[in-house]
Design a protein around this motif. Sequence first.
Motif, PDB file in Angstrom:
ATOM      1  N   PHE A  81     -11.375  95.383  95.251  1.00 22.34           N
ATOM      2  CA  PHE A  81     -10.346  96.016  95.684  1.00 22.34           C
ATOM      3  C   PHE A  81      -9.954  97.514  95.130  1.00 22.34           C
ATOM      4  O   PHE A  81     -10.436  97.378  93.799  1.00 22.34           O
ATOM      5  N   MET A  82     -10.059  98.659  95.814  1.00 19.75           N
ATOM      6  CA  MET A  82     -10.073  99.838  95.436  1.00 19.75           C
ATOM      7  C   MET A  82      -8.464 100.125  95.544  1.00 19.75           C
ATOM      8  O   MET A  82      -7.949 100.175  96.696  1.00 19.75           O
ATOM      9  N   ARG A  83      -7.936 100.616  94.736  1.00 18.48           N
ATOM     10  CA  ARG A  83      -6.627 101.378  94.712  1.00 18.48           C
ATOM     11  C   ARG A  83      -6.400 102.632  95.231  1.00 18.48           C
ATOM     12  O   ARG A  83      -7.031 103.580  94.592  1.00 18.48           O
ATOM     13  N   GLN A  84      -5.911 102.770  96.343  1.00 22.45           N
ATOM     14  CA  GLN A  84      -5.738 104.066  96.943  1.00 22.45           C
ATOM     15  C   GLN A  84      -4.390 104.523  97.369  1.00 22.45           C
ATOM     16  O   GLN A  84      -3.573 103.849  97.052  1.00 22.45           O
ATOM     17  N   ASN A  85      -4.369 105.919  97.592  1.00 18.68           N
ATOM     18  CA  ASN A  85      -2.916 106.403  97.638  1.00 18.68           C
ATOM     19  C   ASN A  85      -2.127 106.351  96.463  1.00 18.68           C
ATOM     20  O   ASN A  85      -0.962 105.926  96.345  1.00 18.68           O
ATOM     21  N   ASP A  86      -2.627 106.154  95.186  1.00 22.55           N
ATOM     22  CA  ASP A  86      -1.835 106.222  94.065  1.00 22.55           C
ATOM     23  C   ASP A  86      -1.694 107.652  93.775  1.00 22.55           C
ATOM     24  O   ASP A  86      -1.538 108.634  94.702  1.00 22.55           O
ATOM     25  N   TRP A 413       4.506 102.085  85.333  1.00 27.05           N
ATOM     26  CA  TRP A 413       4.163 100.751  85.347  1.00 27.05           C
ATOM     27  C   TRP A 413       3.492 100.407  86.457  1.00 27.05           C
ATOM     28  O   TRP A 413       2.268  99.871  86.463  1.00 27.05           O
ATOM     29  N   ARG A 414       3.807 100.885  87.668  1.00 22.82           N
ATOM     30  CA  ARG A 414       3.280 100.376  88.888  1.00 22.82           C
ATOM     31  C   ARG A 414       1.801 101.198  89.180  1.00 22.82           C
ATOM     32  O   ARG A 414       0.944 100.474  89.626  1.00 22.82           O
ATOM     33  N   PHE A 415       1.546 102.328  88.413  1.00 25.62           N
ATOM     34  CA  PHE A 415       0.356 102.916  88.828  1.00 25.62           C
ATOM     35  C   PHE A 415      -0.543 103.062  87.257  1.00 25.62           C
ATOM     36  O   PHE A 415      -1.396 103.727  87.205  1.00 25.62           O
ATOM     37  N   ARG A 416      -0.169 101.834  86.542  1.00 24.34           N
ATOM     38  CA  ARG A 416      -0.898 101.887  85.193  1.00 24.34           C
ATOM     39  C   ARG A 416      -2.369 101.300  85.448  1.00 24.34           C
ATOM     40  O   ARG A 416      -2.759 100.717  86.386  1.00 24.34           O
ATOM     41  N   THR A 417      -3.195 101.700  84.252  1.00 23.97           N
ATOM     42  CA  THR A 417      -4.591 101.212  84.288  1.00 23.97           C
ATOM     43  C   THR A 417      -4.508 100.004  83.356  1.00 23.97           C
ATOM     44  O   THR A 417      -3.928  99.825  82.343  1.00 23.97           O
TER      45      THR A 417
END
Length: 417
Positions: A81-86, A413-417
């Motif tokens: 999975f690639m996270r996009q639109n972050d 939190w939502r876009f943390r790595t």
Amino acid sequence: MAEAYGTGAEAGLDPASGPGPDHAAWQAFCDALKAAGDRILESDFPTAPEDRAEGFRHLAQQAVCWLTWGVGHLDPQDPRFMRQNDLLTRWGGPNVDNVYKHARIDDDGVYRIRGLMHSCEEFLLALRIGNMHQEKYGTLHEVTATDLGIGPGDAFELVLGGPEPAAEDPAVRWIPLPPGTRMVAIREYYYDWRETEPAVFTIERLDTRDPVSAPPPPRLSPVRMAEQLHEARSQFERSITYWNDYQRAARARGDDNTFIQPRTEPKGLKGLVYGFCFYRLAPGEALVVECEAPVARYWSYQLYQLGWFEPVESIHRTGGLNHRQTAVDPDGRVRVVVAHADPGSANWLDTEGRPEGMLTFRCAWSDNRPEPTARVVRLDELPGVLGPDGAGGTVAPARRAAHIAARRANAAWRFRT
């Protein structure tokens, strides 16, 4: 598209013979970057200096996005999975209440998705031909967490493709793969923007690659690298002009400061409808938007930049408000105020001082379809237009500051790595 890794021999490559297809593909990608930088200076793109600065940032971020997708996520045999639109890779008018994840798959494969919802309140899983800006795109099947009986805090396991199980296993949900499926896209929904753990998703292929006994993939070949760079360039080039043209065509369907009423996007998701209003506001003016309260699992109003179709700042400002963040007025109607300066209304959408932009109304899984209206008024007229309770009532500066602080904490939190 070749699904196996090549060695380069099939292309007659000799390691000592000089540049190969990978070098040519890299040069083509670099040429596309340069051409895009010239293209966004043309008159059909926004021309203000600040807009162009955002445009060059957009190009840099699109390069990151599509290099990551093309080079790192091209193999349906070994998907990730690639996270996009972050916060970095925004494109195509993303919803600020979502986290997006995409993975490459084949329609003849069998895949397992496992995860934990944590604070995620809903997800939408879509099986797609491709991204909307590609020559071939469209949604072939969609299903939500609610449809599958999955809620916040739940662990889950989904099987995509293969034969339908003879006996239902309550711990596993089966989803068929329609012919033509080339990617799985997931939208996670976060309504309250709380400082809590986001969802986790993993994906693996089951039918051709045993995670225990399968040998590792061979080394990367020049031919395979060229394929990956070609995919990255194709996606990059199409995305830059597609969304600018999309916004311009949508704006031509109506008049500024007037809503183009909600509809389902062609080849899009059946459960979602979108309405657009392109605003143009002078200093001291506000746009008052009004509709009946949606009866829906989710709805929102969000502002977008022109040209790049990125969200207006929604973490350090209120560029978007959803159904949990928007107050319904005592008469049962929803009113929001789009303005350059804080009008003191709870339901304020902050333009960042942009004289023009795009306002989107989203409504998902609804029992009614409200039709928003809009009108321009002077800021000093707002109290008389809205009354004491309109647009969610008044909000003190301290409460506004607390709301923004909560948005920043959630995003961390939502876009943390």
